[in-house]
Structure formats: structure tokens, C-alpha cells
Scaffold this motif. Structure first.
Motif, PDB file in Angstrom:
ATOM      1  N   MET A 151       0.937  -1.131  -0.096  1.00  0.00           N
ATOM      2  CA  MET A 151       0.103  -0.211   0.022  1.00  0.00           C
ATOM      3  C   MET A 151       0.827   1.255   0.023  1.00  0.00           C
ATOM      4  SD  MET A 151      -3.010   1.184   0.080  1.00  0.00           S
ATOM      5  CE  MET A 151      -4.271   0.166   0.926  1.00  0.00           C
ATOM      6  N   PRO A 152       0.764   2.237  -0.968  1.00  0.00           N
ATOM      7  CA  PRO A 152       1.611   3.486  -1.116  1.00  0.00           C
ATOM      8  C   PRO A 152       1.088   4.297   0.100  1.00  0.00           C
ATOM      9  CG  PRO A 152      -0.100   3.386  -2.712  1.00  0.00           C
ATOM     10  CD  PRO A 152      -0.110   1.924  -2.119  1.00  0.00           C
ATOM     11  N   ALA A 153       2.144   5.180   0.464  1.00  0.00           N
ATOM     12  CA  ALA A 153       2.030   5.957   1.196  1.00  0.00           C
ATOM     13  C   ALA A 153       1.078   7.167   0.612  1.00  0.00           C
ATOM     14  CB  ALA A 153       3.295   6.779   1.882  1.00  0.00           C
ATOM     15  N   ARG A 154       0.414   7.886   1.667  1.00  0.00           N
ATOM     16  CA  ARG A 154      -0.746   8.842   1.278  1.00  0.00           C
ATOM     17  C   ARG A 154      -0.637  10.004   2.514  1.00  0.00           C
ATOM     18  NH1 ARG A 154      -3.504   4.663   3.842  1.00  0.00           N
ATOM     19  NH2 ARG A 154      -4.953   5.393   5.415  1.00  0.00           N
ATOM     20  N   VAL A 155      -1.423  10.989   2.224  1.00  0.00           N
ATOM     21  CA  VAL A 155      -1.777  12.142   3.291  1.00  0.00           C
ATOM     22  C   VAL A 155      -2.754  12.338   3.524  1.00  0.00           C
ATOM     23  CG1 VAL A 155      -1.257  14.625   3.495  1.00  0.00           C
ATOM     24  CG2 VAL A 155       0.405  13.309   2.029  1.00  0.00           C
ATOM     25  N   ASP A 156      -3.020  12.130   4.792  1.00  0.00           N
ATOM     26  CA  ASP A 156      -4.516  12.236   5.598  1.00  0.00           C
ATOM     27  C   ASP A 156      -4.464  13.384   6.170  1.00  0.00           C
ATOM     28  OD1 ASP A 156      -5.514   9.818   4.761  1.00  0.00           O
ATOM     29  OD2 ASP A 156      -4.150   8.754   6.080  1.00  0.00           O
ATOM     30  N   HIS A 157      -5.733  13.929   6.286  1.00  0.00           N
ATOM     31  CA  HIS A 157      -5.977  15.676   6.900  1.00  0.00           C
ATOM     32  C   HIS A 157      -7.135  15.430   7.812  1.00  0.00           C
ATOM     33  CE1 HIS A 157      -7.873  19.606   6.314  1.00  0.00           C
ATOM     34  NE2 HIS A 157      -6.506  19.942   6.735  1.00  0.00           N
ATOM     35  N   GLY A 158      -6.939  16.516   8.967  1.00  0.00           N
ATOM     36  CA  GLY A 158      -8.113  16.915   9.766  1.00  0.00           C
ATOM     37  C   GLY A 158      -7.813  18.136  10.239  1.00  0.00           C
ATOM     38  N   THR A 159      -8.728  18.733  10.985  1.00  0.00           N
ATOM     39  CA  THR A 159      -8.332  20.141  11.602  1.00  0.00           C
ATOM     40  C   THR A 159      -8.788  19.994  13.129  1.00  0.00           C
ATOM     41  OG1 THR A 159     -10.638  20.684  11.385  1.00  0.00           O
ATOM     42  CG2 THR A 159      -9.155  21.179   9.491  1.00  0.00           C
ATOM     43  N   ALA A 160      -8.189  21.114  13.866  1.00  0.00           N
ATOM     44  CA  ALA A 160      -8.491  20.921  15.220  1.00  0.00           C
ATOM     45  C   ALA A 160      -8.528  22.445  15.787  1.00  0.00           C
ATOM     46  CB  ALA A 160      -7.448  20.327  16.204  1.00  0.00           C
ATOM     47  N   SER A 161      -9.240  22.789  16.578  1.00  0.00           N
ATOM     48  CA  SER A 161      -9.386  24.152  16.965  1.00  0.00           C
ATOM     49  C   SER A 161      -9.014  24.406  18.408  1.00  0.00           C
ATOM     50  CB  SER A 161     -11.030  24.724  16.837  1.00  0.00           C
ATOM     51  OG  SER A 161     -11.315  24.512  15.678  1.00  0.00           O
ATOM     52  N   GLY A 162      -8.354  25.637  18.642  1.00  0.00           N
ATOM     53  CA  GLY A 162      -8.025  25.933  19.942  1.00  0.00           C
ATOM     54  C   GLY A 162      -7.358  27.317  19.864  1.00  0.00           C
ATOM     55  N   THR A 163      -6.473  27.626  20.730  1.00  0.00           N
ATOM     56  CA  THR A 163      -5.764  28.926  20.818  1.00  0.00           C
ATOM     57  C   THR A 163      -4.330  29.261  20.532  1.00  0.00           C
ATOM     58  OG1 THR A 163      -5.400  28.811  23.046  1.00  0.00           O
ATOM     59  CG2 THR A 163      -7.581  29.699  22.551  1.00  0.00           C
ATOM     60  N   PHE A 164      -3.787  30.048  20.146  1.00  0.00           N
ATOM     61  CA  PHE A 164      -2.440  30.692  20.029  1.00  0.00           C
ATOM     62  C   PHE A 164      -2.101  31.778  20.852  1.00  0.00           C
ATOM     63  CE2 PHE A 164       0.423  33.534  17.652  1.00  0.00           C
ATOM     64  CZ  PHE A 164       1.697  32.993  18.193  1.00  0.00           C
ATOM     65  N   SER A 165      -1.229  31.722  21.870  1.00  0.00           N
ATOM     66  CA  SER A 165      -0.783  32.749  22.740  1.00  0.00           C
ATOM     67  C   SER A 165       0.716  33.035  22.763  1.00  0.00           C
ATOM     68  CB  SER A 165      -1.218  32.300  24.156  1.00  0.00           C
ATOM     69  OG  SER A 165      -2.565  32.059  24.414  1.00  0.00           O
ATOM     70  N   LEU A 166       1.074  34.284  22.455  1.00  0.00           N
ATOM     71  CA  LEU A 166       2.330  34.823  22.577  1.00  0.00           C
ATOM     72  C   LEU A 166       2.413  35.994  22.846  1.00  0.00           C
ATOM     73  CD1 LEU A 166       5.291  33.683  21.906  1.00  0.00           C
ATOM     74  CD2 LEU A 166       5.132  34.625  19.573  1.00  0.00           C
ATOM     75  N   ASP A 167       3.279  36.566  23.373  1.00  0.00           N
ATOM     76  CA  ASP A 167       3.471  38.132  23.769  1.00  0.00           C
ATOM     77  C   ASP A 167       2.281  38.554  24.380  1.00  0.00           C
ATOM     78  OD1 ASP A 167       5.916  37.944  22.474  1.00  0.00           O
ATOM     79  OD2 ASP A 167       5.336  38.663  20.736  1.00  0.00           O
ATOM     80  N   GLY A 168       1.846  37.947  25.323  1.00  0.00           N
ATOM     81  CA  GLY A 168       0.692  38.395  26.181  1.00  0.00           C
ATOM     82  C   GLY A 168      -0.736  38.625  25.297  1.00  0.00           C
ATOM     83  N   GLU A 169      -0.877  37.968  24.184  1.00  0.00           N
ATOM     84  CA  GLU A 169      -2.079  38.045  23.433  1.00  0.00           C
ATOM     85  C   GLU A 169      -2.577  36.732  23.067  1.00  0.00           C
ATOM     86  OE1 GLU A 169      -2.632  41.541  20.749  1.00  0.00           O
ATOM     87  OE2 GLU A 169      -0.611  41.127  20.290  1.00  0.00           O
ATOM     88  N   THR A 170      -4.009  36.182  23.174  1.00  0.00           N
ATOM     89  CA  THR A 170      -4.409  34.934  22.774  1.00  0.00           C
ATOM     90  C   THR A 170      -5.316  35.151  21.483  1.00  0.00           C
ATOM     91  OG1 THR A 170      -3.916  34.145  25.030  1.00  0.00           O
ATOM     92  CG2 THR A 170      -5.552  33.044  23.486  1.00  0.00           C
ATOM     93  N   PHE A 171      -5.239  34.309  20.679  1.00  0.00           N
ATOM     94  CA  PHE A 171      -6.171  34.228  19.615  1.00  0.00           C
ATOM     95  C   PHE A 171      -6.822  32.932  19.277  1.00  0.00           C
ATOM     96  CE2 PHE A 171      -2.602  37.214  18.874  1.00  0.00           C
ATOM     97  CZ  PHE A 171      -3.256  38.330  18.474  1.00  0.00           C
ATOM     98  N   ASP A 172      -7.884  32.880  18.742  1.00  0.00           N
ATOM     99  CA  ASP A 172      -8.671  31.592  18.320  1.00  0.00           C
ATOM    100  C   ASP A 172      -7.974  31.259  17.283  1.00  0.00           C
ATOM    101  OD1 ASP A 172     -10.058  31.498  20.727  1.00  0.00           O
ATOM    102  OD2 ASP A 172     -11.844  32.785  19.535  1.00  0.00           O
ATOM    103  N   VAL A 173      -7.805  30.097  16.838  1.00  0.00           N
ATOM    104  CA  VAL A 173      -7.199  29.286  15.588  1.00  0.00           C
ATOM    105  C   VAL A 173      -7.780  28.242  15.217  1.00  0.00           C
ATOM    106  CG1 VAL A 173      -4.819  30.906  15.398  1.00  0.00           C
ATOM    107  CG2 VAL A 173      -5.099  28.743  16.917  1.00  0.00           C
TER     108      VAL A 173
END
Length: 209
Positions: free
Chosen positions: A1-23
Motif C-alpha cells: 500500500m503506497p504512502a498517502r496524506v491524510d488530513h483533519g483539523t483542530a480548533s484552539g488558541t494561540f498565545s504569544l507576547d501576552g495576546e491570545t487568539f482563536d485558531v
């Protein structure tokens, strides 16, 4: 079976330099029906494992150490038994999430990534390309047999990743993209850390080689 790429997504936050964002982060898994590599560890181990299924995870390969890409790496390592790989230049960012030398609960990744290193899984290879700029230890993973490159937050549809925050630099990032990515074939599919795919040709035309 050849290699393949599988994909999904996940939601959460990113925080740096005192700021937080939904990503929302992409989840990328490369392998066959038996084994795979997981690229980054964003937000939710359950979401990652939904893409992995019952395959053996050979490694958890981090494109860089911003918290939205590595926050659940320790838990994913525990769940799968797979080592976590990261370029050592990203240690300052890693320590923001997982503790520094003065923290008794600090946890480091298992193995260092190096420019030019070749990772093998399911009969295919991924070559590590060190692409600093978005983060000092940022890497991309070129899979020539699959006609794609995994760019983390180095290159997106529409241009370079974000800079202007700690440990980032736009001229360095643009130089990395031109030197390490724009030499790949134009039809190489770019699988990004967030958002839609693009191609090397499309981004080279927009940014200029």
C-alpha cells in the motif's frame, strides 16, 4: 500500500507576547494503513488520533514550537509511544509552553531535527528543510514522492507566515522561502499549518523568486 496524506483539523488558541487568539490548525498525517508520521500536535489528541486511526505512529514531527503546534505533544507521545522531533533552535519557544530549566515539571522533546535530515515512513521519505523566520527553528518537510511539502506556518496560500512577534523576522522568513522552497517544482502542493493548500508556483509568482 503506497504512502498517502491524510488530513483533519483542530480548533484552539494561540498565545504569544501576552495576546491570545482563536485558531484552527490543520492536522497532517503521512503513512499507509500500517504506520504513519504525525506533523505537529495541535490542540486535541482525540482529533489527531481520529486521523491516525489504529496505525502505529512512528514519530511526531513539529514544524515549530508555537503553542498551537506543540501544546498536546506530551499527551500525544504518551498515547502513541512515538518520539517528538523538533529543531533545537526553537527551544526558547518550546519552553514557553513546556517549561524551562528552572521548572521541575519541564519536558523536552525527544530528538532534534536537522536541516537535510531524511525521515522515512511507509516506503516514502520526507526531507527536513530548515526555514527560520516565523520561528528560529521552523522547518518544512518535503515529500517528493507525494508531490508535496508541509510548511507549517512558514508559507501559506497568499504569502509568508506571520512575523512581528517574539523570535520572528520577516526578511529572514522571506529569504528562507526563496532559498529553500521556491527551488521545488512549481506543481508541488503546499500543505500549510492553517487554511487551504496552495502550490509553490502560485506563491512564487505572487512573492517573486
Amino acid at each position: 500500500m503506497p504512502a498517502r496524506v491524510d488530513h483533519g483539523t483542530a480548533s484552539g488558541t494561540f498565545s504569544l507576547d501576552g495576546e491570545t487568539f482563536d485558531v484552527e490548525n490543520n492536522i497532517w498525517v503521512v503513512g499507509d494503513d500500517t504506520e504513519c508520521l504525525v506533523i505537529d500536535a495541535p490542540h486535541s489528541v482525540d482529533a489527531i488520533m481520529a486521523v491516525v486511526g489504529d496505525r502505529r505512529v512512528r514519530a511526531i514531527v513539529c514544524t515549530h514550537a508555537h503553542d498551537d503546534h506543540v501544546r498536546v505533544a506530551p499527551e500525544l507521545r504518551t498515547r502513541t509511544g512515538a518520539p517528538v522531533l523538533l529543531h533545537p533552535d526553537d527551544r526558547p519557544l518550546w519552553e514557553l509552553t513546556h517549561g524551562g530549566p528552572d521548572d521541575v515539571d519541564a519536558w523536552l522533546w525527544d530528538l532534534d531535527l536537522a536541516d537535510g535530515q531524511v525521515l522515512e515512513v511507509a516506503g516514502t521519505t520526507l526531507t527536513v528543510l530548515h526555514t527560520p523566520g516565523h520561528a528560529p527553528g521552523a522547518v518544512c518537510l518535503h515529500a517528493p514522492d507525494l508531490g508535496c511539502v508541509f510548511t507549517g506556518d512558514t508559507l501559506f496560500q497568499g504569502g509568508p507566515g506571520a512575523t512581528g512577534r517574539s523570535f520572528s523576522d520577516l526578511p529572514t522568513l522571506e529569504a528562507s522561502i526563496r532559498a529553500r522552497l521556491f527551488g521545488l517544482p512549481d506543481d508541488t502542493v503546499v500543505h500549510t499549518g492553517h487554511g487551504a493548500d496552495t502550490t509553490i508556483g502560485a506563491e512564487a509568482a505572487a512573492l517573486g523568486r
